[in-house]
Design a protein around this motif. Sequence first.
Motif, PDB file in Angstrom:
ATOM      1  N   LEU A  76      -2.049  -1.529  -2.883  1.00 29.49           N
ATOM      2  CA  LEU A  76      -1.077  -2.502  -3.379  1.00 29.49           C
ATOM      3  C   LEU A  76      -1.300  -2.776  -4.865  1.00 29.49           C
ATOM      4  CD1 LEU A  76      -0.872  -5.158  -0.518  1.00 29.49           C
ATOM      5  CD2 LEU A  76       0.709  -3.296  -1.031  1.00 29.49           C
ATOM      6  N   MET A  77      -0.197  -2.876  -5.605  1.00 28.09           N
ATOM      7  CA  MET A  77      -0.244  -3.194  -7.035  1.00 28.09           C
ATOM      8  C   MET A  77       0.628  -4.393  -7.315  1.00 28.09           C
ATOM      9  SD  MET A  77      -2.367  -1.150  -8.368  1.00 28.09           S
ATOM     10  CE  MET A  77      -2.160  -1.983  -9.914  1.00 28.09           C
ATOM     11  N   PRO A  78       0.204  -5.354  -8.145  1.00 30.06           N
ATOM     12  CA  PRO A  78      -1.195  -5.498  -8.563  1.00 30.06           C
ATOM     13  C   PRO A  78      -2.102  -5.727  -7.351  1.00 30.06           C
ATOM     14  CG  PRO A  78       0.196  -7.340  -9.332  1.00 30.06           C
ATOM     15  CD  PRO A  78       1.066  -6.416  -8.590  1.00 30.06           C
ATOM     16  N   HIS A  79      -3.391  -5.478  -7.556  1.00 28.02           N
ATOM     17  CA  HIS A  79      -4.319  -5.654  -6.440  1.00 28.02           C
ATOM     18  C   HIS A  79      -4.230  -7.085  -5.908  1.00 28.02           C
ATOM     19  CE1 HIS A  79      -5.829  -1.785  -7.246  1.00 28.02           C
ATOM     20  NE2 HIS A  79      -6.704  -2.082  -8.176  1.00 28.02           N
ATOM     21  N   PRO A  80      -4.331  -7.229  -4.586  1.00 30.56           N
ATOM     22  CA  PRO A  80      -4.240  -8.587  -4.024  1.00 30.56           C
ATOM     23  C   PRO A  80      -5.385  -9.491  -4.486  1.00 30.56           C
ATOM     24  CG  PRO A  80      -4.543  -6.930  -2.280  1.00 30.56           C
ATOM     25  CD  PRO A  80      -4.517  -6.203  -3.562  1.00 30.56           C
ATOM     26  N   ALA A  81      -5.205 -10.789  -4.262  1.00 27.59           N
ATOM     27  CA  ALA A  81      -6.119 -11.801  -4.805  1.00 27.59           C
ATOM     28  C   ALA A  81      -7.573 -11.602  -4.367  1.00 27.59           C
ATOM     29  CB  ALA A  81      -5.640 -13.190  -4.404  1.00 27.59           C
ATOM     30  N   ALA A  82      -7.770 -11.259  -3.109  1.00 28.32           N
ATOM     31  CA  ALA A  82      -9.138 -11.173  -2.607  1.00 28.32           C
ATOM     32  C   ALA A  82      -9.723  -9.761  -2.747  1.00 28.32           C
ATOM     33  CB  ALA A  82      -9.177 -11.610  -1.145  1.00 28.32           C
ATOM     34  N   TRP A  83      -9.181  -9.008  -3.695  1.00 25.06           N
ATOM     35  CA  TRP A  83      -9.519  -7.588  -3.836  1.00 25.06           C
ATOM     36  C   TRP A  83     -11.009  -7.334  -3.965  1.00 25.06           C
ATOM     37  CZ3 TRP A  83      -7.404  -3.319  -2.539  1.00 25.06           C
ATOM     38  CH2 TRP A  83      -7.692  -2.116  -3.179  1.00 25.06           C
TER      39      TRP A  83
ATOM     40  N   HIS B 193     -11.950  -4.569  -1.293  1.00 22.21           N
ATOM     41  CA  HIS B 193     -11.719  -3.165  -1.666  1.00 22.21           C
ATOM     42  C   HIS B 193     -12.677  -2.200  -0.993  1.00 22.21           C
ATOM     43  CE1 HIS B 193     -14.779  -4.111  -4.775  1.00 22.21           C
ATOM     44  NE2 HIS B 193     -15.070  -2.825  -4.706  1.00 22.21           N
ATOM     45  N   GLY B 194     -13.874  -2.690  -0.652  1.00 21.80           N
ATOM     46  CA  GLY B 194     -14.835  -1.813   0.007  1.00 21.80           C
ATOM     47  C   GLY B 194     -14.269  -1.272   1.323  1.00 21.80           C
ATOM     48  N   VAL B 195     -13.653  -2.171   2.099  1.00 17.39           N
ATOM     49  CA  VAL B 195     -13.065  -1.791   3.385  1.00 17.39           C
ATOM     50  C   VAL B 195     -11.914  -0.803   3.160  1.00 17.39           C
ATOM     51  CG1 VAL B 195     -11.883  -2.674   5.431  1.00 17.39           C
ATOM     52  CG2 VAL B 195     -13.706  -4.019   4.354  1.00 17.39           C
ATOM     53  N   ILE B 196     -11.060  -1.079   2.154  1.00 23.67           N
ATOM     54  CA  ILE B 196      -9.920  -0.201   1.868  1.00 23.67           C
ATOM     55  C   ILE B 196     -10.412   1.198   1.489  1.00 23.67           C
ATOM     56  CG2 ILE B 196      -7.880   0.136   0.407  1.00 23.67           C
ATOM     57  CD1 ILE B 196      -7.373  -2.401   1.713  1.00 23.67           C
ATOM     58  N   VAL B 197     -11.443   1.252   0.664  1.00 22.16           N
ATOM     59  CA  VAL B 197     -11.992   2.551   0.270  1.00 22.16           C
ATOM     60  C   VAL B 197     -12.398   3.321   1.529  1.00 22.16           C
ATOM     61  CG1 VAL B 197     -13.896   3.722  -0.922  1.00 22.16           C
ATOM     62  CG2 VAL B 197     -12.775   1.761  -1.992  1.00 22.16           C
ATOM     63  N   GLY B 198     -13.043   2.610   2.450  1.00 21.76           N
ATOM     64  CA  GLY B 198     -13.443   3.257   3.691  1.00 21.76           C
ATOM     65  C   GLY B 198     -12.241   3.788   4.465  1.00 21.76           C
ATOM     66  N   LYS B 199     -11.196   2.953   4.615  1.00 25.80           N
ATOM     67  CA  LYS B 199     -10.015   3.315   5.412  1.00 25.80           C
ATOM     68  C   LYS B 199      -9.224   4.458   4.790  1.00 25.80           C
ATOM     69  CE  LYS B 199      -8.573  -1.025   7.584  1.00 25.80           C
ATOM     70  NZ  LYS B 199      -7.667  -2.123   7.179  1.00 25.80           N
ATOM     71  N   ARG B 200      -9.182   4.523   3.456  1.00 25.40           N
ATOM     72  CA  ARG B 200      -8.302   5.487   2.779  1.00 25.40           C
ATOM     73  C   ARG B 200      -9.030   6.754   2.364  1.00 25.40           C
ATOM     74  NH1 ARG B 200      -3.232   3.757   3.405  1.00 25.40           N
ATOM     75  NH2 ARG B 200      -3.313   1.511   3.691  1.00 25.40           N
ATOM     76  N   GLY B 201     -10.191   6.950   2.916  1.00 28.55           N
ATOM     77  CA  GLY B 201     -10.850   8.228   2.675  1.00 28.55           C
ATOM     78  C   GLY B 201     -11.623   8.289   1.372  1.00 28.55           C
ATOM     79  N   GLY B 202     -12.227   7.189   0.974  1.00 28.45           N
ATOM     80  CA  GLY B 202     -13.170   7.233  -0.141  1.00 28.45           C
ATOM     81  C   GLY B 202     -12.546   7.039  -1.507  1.00 28.45           C
ATOM     82  N   ASN B 203     -13.318   7.385  -2.519  1.00 32.18           N
ATOM     83  CA  ASN B 203     -12.932   7.111  -3.906  1.00 32.18           C
ATOM     84  C   ASN B 203     -11.630   7.788  -4.322  1.00 32.18           C
ATOM     85  OD1 ASN B 203     -15.387   5.950  -3.717  1.00 32.18           O
ATOM     86  ND2 ASN B 203     -16.298   6.994  -5.479  1.00 32.18           N
ATOM     87  N   LYS B 204     -11.195   8.836  -3.595  1.00 29.87           N
ATOM     88  CA  LYS B 204      -9.976   9.553  -3.970  1.00 29.87           C
ATOM     89  C   LYS B 204      -8.763   8.622  -3.994  1.00 29.87           C
ATOM     90  CE  LYS B 204      -9.764  13.157  -1.180  1.00 29.87           C
ATOM     91  NZ  LYS B 204     -11.007  12.949  -0.389  1.00 29.87           N
ATOM     92  N   ALA B 205      -8.814   7.557  -3.161  1.00 26.99           N
ATOM     93  CA  ALA B 205      -7.702   6.602  -3.118  1.00 26.99           C
ATOM     94  C   ALA B 205      -7.577   5.839  -4.427  1.00 26.99           C
ATOM     95  CB  ALA B 205      -7.917   5.621  -1.957  1.00 26.99           C
ATOM     96  N   CYS B 206      -8.599   5.896  -5.232  1.00 26.20           N
ATOM     97  CA  CYS B 206      -8.622   5.071  -6.442  1.00 26.20           C
ATOM     98  C   CYS B 206      -8.446   5.886  -7.718  1.00 26.20           C
ATOM     99  CB  CYS B 206      -9.931   4.301  -6.521  1.00 26.20           C
ATOM    100  SG  CYS B 206     -10.536   3.679  -4.933  1.00 26.20           S
ATOM    101  N   ASP B 207      -8.620   7.210  -7.628  1.00 27.58           N
ATOM    102  CA  ASP B 207      -8.736   7.972  -8.876  1.00 27.58           C
ATOM    103  C   ASP B 207      -7.409   8.220  -9.593  1.00 27.58           C
ATOM    104  OD1 ASP B 207      -7.624   9.994  -7.416  1.00 27.58           O
ATOM    105  OD2 ASP B 207      -9.388  11.299  -7.431  1.00 27.58           O
TER     106      ASP B 207
END
Length: 347
Positions: free
Chosen positions: A234-241, A245-259
């Motif tokens: 989600l953009m902008p990142h939600p308030a409690a990011w 974000h640690g959980v989201i990284v896990g769910k979306r398959g690691g750092n690739k979700a962020c690059d």
Amino acid sequence: MSFRLTTRGLTIAAIFLTVVVVGIGVALAATSTPQFCGTCKSHVPYIDEYKKSAHRDVNCEQCHSKPGPFFFLTAKLEALQQPIAQITGDYEKPILGYVLNQSCRRCHNNDLLFHPVSKNGIRVQHRHLIEAGFLCMRCHSTQAHGDAVPPGSRTYPSMDQCLICHNNQFKDPQGQVATSRCDLCHTKPNYGAVPLTHKQNDWATRHGAVGILSTCSACHVKKGACSDCHKGILMPHPAAWISEHGVIVGKRGGNKACDQCHDTKEYCKTCHQVKMPHPAGFVDSHPAVTAQKGSDTCFNCHVVANCQACHDLHAAGDPRAHKLLGGANSSLQSTPTPISSPIAGGG
Ligand code: HEC
Ligand code: HEC
Ligand code: HEC
Ligand code: HEC
Ligand code: HEC
Ligand code: HEC
Ligand code: HEC
Ligand code: HEC
Ligand code: HEC
Ligand code: HEC
Ligand code: HEC
């Protein structure tokens, strides 16, 4: 020497005073005209444009001083110093003016501004703008001086300024929602569908940095309009990011979700030099970790008060712990680190 109060003396004093008062009045009036102001070289382009503008019959002072006789005088006294600056060349270039809403509103009164008006294919209600503290200059800085106003300072009414509120969520104090229905503001057909911003060359990658993110939902109403491209982030990142974000990284398959946006090699390390969550027994081991990584690392997440919560108690008898805060950037980490900020050290 002594003075005696005589009728003759009083009359002379009265005449003298009258002459001075009238003199000041005449001088003030004379120094308010474009002719006088035009004697300053730097004002010439401003005056040329002014003569072509809708405000050509408005005296300079009407905008360039606050309403009321007191401010009229102080503005004059300030302005009197300007000819001196003109001779010495001691003035900032380009000169930027600043006009208060009060000045504009002495003529454009509430009868006009507190009702919807239509012009140039746009319908506008100024009341909400004024109540929210918008400056007239934010949209109308070229009103009197056209292109003499330096490019960075030129403003015109633009849609993004409106959509800040007209995003189908903002409500006025009476509870009316500001909608983004196109024909609320557009009175002529064929205004187009795509904003000018989108035509900038780098829009496909820079839209998050250039645009005002709260305005996007005015048109991008479909669910997933943004996150389909952004791998579900989600953009902008939600308030409690920060905590989520640690959980989201896990769910979306690691750092690739962020690059797509972050340089994950460098950016994540700005905080993650220290193990997260902190290992068990961290209270015992943190002095060693701080020595190794430097206390700056801690302040990516912590504020000084976090440390002081424990350290102040001990500091009374032993001031050693105070040293560790020396030179550290101790401000709350509220503005995010640049997306690919280089870091010192490793880990
Ligand atoms: C309708 C209001 C209005 C009137 C009338 C007006 N100005 Fe301005 N003036 C402005 C605004 C608004 C700016 C700021 C433009 C910007 O954003 O840089 C400005 C800026 C200026 C500047 C550059 C900044 C500064 O304060 O030194 C000068 C010089 C100037 N005006 C001179 C004049 C002169 C001379 C007259 C009369 C001939 C005049 N103005 C009449 C609104 C007005
Ligand atoms: C002394 C009175 C006065 C002041 C002060 C004044 N205006 Fe005006 N304004 C006018 C007049 C007169 C017109 C021309 C009206 C017309 O053509 O119907 C005008 C026209 C306008 C228009 C329409 C322009 C157009 O092209 O038709 C705008 C927008 C505007 N003014 C904004 C401002 C802003 C912003 C300020 C303050 C920086 C300001 N005015 C200060 C008297 C004033
Ligand atoms: C967020 C942008 C914005 C701000 C801030 C703003 N206006 Fe406007 N204004 C508009 C728009 C949009 C129009 C109509 C379209 C146009 O003139 O191009 C307009 C039109 C006007 C007009 C012309 C009305 C007519 O019927 O001729 C005047 C006068 C005016 N504004 C005065 C002001 C004054 C005075 C202020 C400050 C109190 C102000 N505006 C603040 C956006 C703004
Ligand atoms: C500070 C928030 C805010 C901003 C910025 C804003 N508006 Fe509004 N506007 C509102 C609210 C709240 C309403 C009332 C709800 C409604 O009628 O949709 C409204 C109503 C309107 C209306 C309907 C007026 C009526 O009575 O029919 C128009 C037209 C309008 N705005 C135009 C504009 C334009 C054009 C801009 C940009 C130049 C703008 N607004 C910027 C908050 C804002
Ligand atoms: C709250 C008022 C408001 C609403 C709602 C609004 N617009 Fe606008 N729009 C503006 C203003 C003000 C401008 C700038 C006018 C100008 O350039 O003369 C503008 C300009 C535009 C432009 C020209 C390009 C640009 O970026 O300036 C397009 C295209 C456009 N609007 C499309 C739309 C569409 C499509 C909708 C409906 C989803 C919409 N607008 C809803 C106020 C509004
Ligand atoms: C067509 C696919 C696509 C759509 C749709 C899309 N984006 Fe993006 N977005 C990207 C790409 C690609 C990047 C940039 C990656 C880079 O910097 O190389 C990006 C970057 C961003 C950034 C970070 C920009 C920066 O440099 O700071 C933000 C914030 C953003 N988008 C917000 C949004 C929002 C809000 C929406 C929905 C209105 C949206 N995006 C829709 C593809 C898209
Ligand atoms: C006035 C309406 C409007 C507003 C406001 C708007 N967009 Fe768009 N946007 C569009 C339209 C129309 C398209 C083209 C959609 C399509 O082709 O399906 C588009 C397309 C895009 C695309 C895809 C570009 C591509 O290359 O495929 C991105 C990314 C985007 N918008 C981001 C944003 C962002 C970020 C914002 C807020 C800062 C925003 N938009 C605000 C109307 C708007
Ligand atoms: C502003 C500092 C900061 C940045 C930058 C940051 N994180 Fe975190 N991260 C945290 C914090 C704080 C936690 C612990 C949150 C909690 O447990 O409440 C965390 C937890 C995590 C976790 C879960 C804990 C773990 O280590 O298994 C992962 C995975 C993670 N972050 C990945 C990333 C990635 C990938 C990036 C870069 C895209 C990143 N983080 C950038 C502060 C940050
Ligand atoms: C579409 C681009 C984009 C994507 C994808 C993205 N980010 Fe971000 N991120 C940004 C932008 C822009 C900022 C700064 C503005 C903000 O906070 O929204 C940011 C800020 C952050 C921050 C700092 C927040 C704060 O409050 O200090 C963290 C942590 C972060 N991102 C982690 C991640 C992680 C982890 C992922 C992957 C799961 C990720 N981001 C995916 C664009 C993106
Ligand atoms: C990535 C963000 C992050 C960084 C970097 C970080 N911390 Fe923390 N720290 C936290 C969070 C979140 C907590 C509270 C949750 C927990 O106990 O894990 C915490 C808790 C603590 C605690 C209390 C532990 C307890 O058990 O009561 C201490 C002490 C501490 N941190 C010290 C440090 C020091 C010293 C550093 C620098 C070397 C540091 N932290 C760096 C996020 C961080
Ligand atoms: C939960 C309480 C607690 C918190 C929170 C805490 N500390 Fe400590 N810290 C201690 C204790 C207990 C010691 C051991 C004192 C001693 O033995 O001298 C200590 C010692 C240290 C030392 C070694 C002092 C020295 O001069 O030898 C450093 C460095 C340090 N802490 C850094 C930090 C930093 C930086 C933070 C905040 C990010 C922090 N601490 C937060 C409890 C805490």
